[in-house]
Design an enzyme around this catalytic site. Structure first.
Site, PDB file in Angstrom:
ATOM      1  N   ASP A  87      38.724  34.771  42.042  1.00 57.87           N
ATOM      2  CA  ASP A  87      40.007  35.444  42.255  1.00 57.87           C
ATOM      3  C   ASP A  87      39.944  36.706  41.323  1.00 57.87           C
ATOM      4  O   ASP A  87      39.143  37.352  41.272  1.00 57.87           O
ATOM      5  CB  ASP A  87      41.018  34.320  41.664  1.00 57.87           C
ATOM      6  CG  ASP A  87      42.380  34.778  42.142  1.00 57.87           C
ATOM      7  OD1 ASP A  87      42.703  35.990  42.412  1.00 57.87           O
ATOM      8  OD2 ASP A  87      43.283  33.852  42.364  1.00 57.87           O
ATOM      9  N   HIS A 110      38.539  39.344  43.193  1.00 56.60           N
ATOM     10  CA  HIS A 110      39.675  40.168  43.876  1.00 56.60           C
ATOM     11  C   HIS A 110      40.060  41.686  43.014  1.00 56.60           C
ATOM     12  O   HIS A 110      41.026  42.053  43.394  1.00 56.60           O
ATOM     13  CB  HIS A 110      41.067  39.151  43.826  1.00 56.60           C
ATOM     14  CG  HIS A 110      40.790  38.216  44.799  1.00 56.60           C
ATOM     15  ND1 HIS A 110      41.821  37.290  45.128  1.00 56.60           N
ATOM     16  CD2 HIS A 110      39.841  37.559  45.699  1.00 56.60           C
ATOM     17  CE1 HIS A 110      41.464  36.249  45.894  1.00 56.60           C
ATOM     18  NE2 HIS A 110      40.141  36.657  46.345  1.00 56.60           N
TER      19      HIS A 110
END
Ligand SMILES: *[C@@H]1O[C@H](CO)[C@@H](O)[C@H](O)[C@H]1NC(C)=O
Length: 386
Positions: free
Chosen positions: A212, A235
């Site tokens: 993430d 991310h």
């Protein structure tokens, strides 16, 4: 003879007294019964070492020698009487079955501590168990600091874990340096470092490979500096998601500098829910960044509305202003390298672009702008849409 013994005892007591008073007291977890075998639950010995250190009037050191130590949900609670240094040469191992952590929602938690430094240490969060924990809807960070001040975390590493997730919540003056977080990029929701409701957090010299966000910054965060970060896969570095709640503290004075993104979904992102909110983001600098094959190197997304729940047809109340992007170079993995999708009801203001050079397959990438005001200068590729 008796007289000699008595004076010897007095002398050694004096020495102990001197030692604990002058230098620092030292507590080895092995002496409190911890077993470096990776199997015996060492939670209680660690807590006993902590409580000895915490009640010590002089500065103290807790040492964790080489070896593997199994810890279940463990809370290191303050306030303590003096500074504590935790020196970890070993590996802390989470139980393979996350249910052993109960409904605690944490593994290792430092709460209300001041002046704590953690040097070294490897965390083995037994990935699969933590992954299951996340799927069950809990947060499951591996190490959390809540209501803590004057904290140093130096040289912490995670291995073999789907989830490291260092959380800094409601803290002041925290320095995180030389931390390595390595999780496979398919692992769900494993932020590297999450910071919220905190002031004066510095993260430097760290490598973050996650499923993430490498670093995510939540509401009410001020005066944060990030430098020399290597991010990706993952991310990217995100301010947000913000504005999920109507009443929300803003994010202010955030700097990211001298960092590299490799193969991440985003580079620098600001993200807010498409919902009414009185939140804000202001005075942010993203500078001296290298992007290597990043899908969205520069992005503001104020239309976040996962599964179209609770926000369709609405727009974000989060006010974004004074954000500078300076000297950002490298390659985009998608044609559109710069995306500014700002709120129609609260347009972005004071966005500054300076010296951006991002290419897609050896040609200039493109950019897109919605609801934005600002200035551009220097060499700009893609051409500025601001
Ligand atoms: C902004 O944050 C930095 C730390 O990154 C701090 O040194 C500086 O004083 C802050 N500026 C203001 C105006 O608070």
């Amino acid at each position: 003879m008796a007289k000699f013994v008595v004076s010897y005892v007095v002398l050694s007591l004096f020495c102990i007294f001197q030692q604990s008073n002058a230098a620092s007291a030292s507590y080895n977890v092995i002496k409190f019964g911890a077993k470096p075998d990776g199997k015996t639950d060492s939670t209680q010995p660690f807590l006993k070492a902590w409580s000895a250190a915490c009640s010590s009037a002089s500065p103290s050191t807790i040492s964790v020698p080489k070896g593997r130590y199994l810890l279940t949900a463990t809370v290191f609670r303050g306030p303590c009487k003096n500074k504590i240094t935790v020196k970890i040469d070993g590996t802390l191992v989470a139980p393979a079955d996350y249910r052993a952590l109960g409904n605690s929602g944490y593994w290792i938690l430092f709460i209300k501590v001041n002046r704590v430094s953690v040097f070294g240490g490897t965390l083995d969060a037994k990935g699969a168990g933590f992954w299951a924990c996340r799927k069950s809807g809990q947060n499951c960070p591996s190490i959390t600091f809540n209501w803590a001040n004057d904290i140093l975390i130096s040289g912490l590493t995670s291995i073999n874990s789907q989830s490291m997730h260092l959380v800094i919540n409601s803290c002041n003056n925290v320095l995180v340096r030389n931390v390595r977080v390595i999780a496979p990029d398919q692992s769900p929701n494993t932020d590297g470092i999450h910071v919220q409701t905190s002031t004066g957090v510095t993260i430097t010299g760290s490598t973050l490979q996650t499923g993430d966000d490498c670093i995510s910054i939540g509401p009410s965060t001020r005066n944060m500096l990030m430098s020399s970060i290597k991010c990706g896969p993952g991310h990217g570095i995100s301010i947000g998601s913000l504005g999920k709640e109507f009443n929300e503290g803003g994010v202010e004075n955030i700097t990211l500098t001298n960092s590299i993104f490799s193969g991440s979904d985003n580079g620098v992102r600001i993200k807010s829910w498409a919902r009414p909110s009185n939140g804000f983001v202001r005075n942010v600098v993203f500078q001296n960044l290298i992007m290597k094959n990043v899908k969205n190197p520069v992005i503001i997304d104020q239309n976040y509305c996962p599964n179209n729940q609770g926000c369709p047809g609405q727009s974000s109340g989060v006010k974004i202003s004074q954000v500078t992007y300076r000297n950002i170079q490298g390659t985009s993995a998608s044609p559109e390298a710069v995306t500014f999708d700002c709120s129609p009801s609260n347009p972005c203001r004071g966005i500054k672009l300076q010296d951006i050079k991002l290419t897609y397959m050896n040609t200039a990438a493109t950019s897109s702008c919605k609801n934005i005001g600002g200035t551009s200068s220097g060499v700009l590729m893609p051409e500025s849409c601001v």
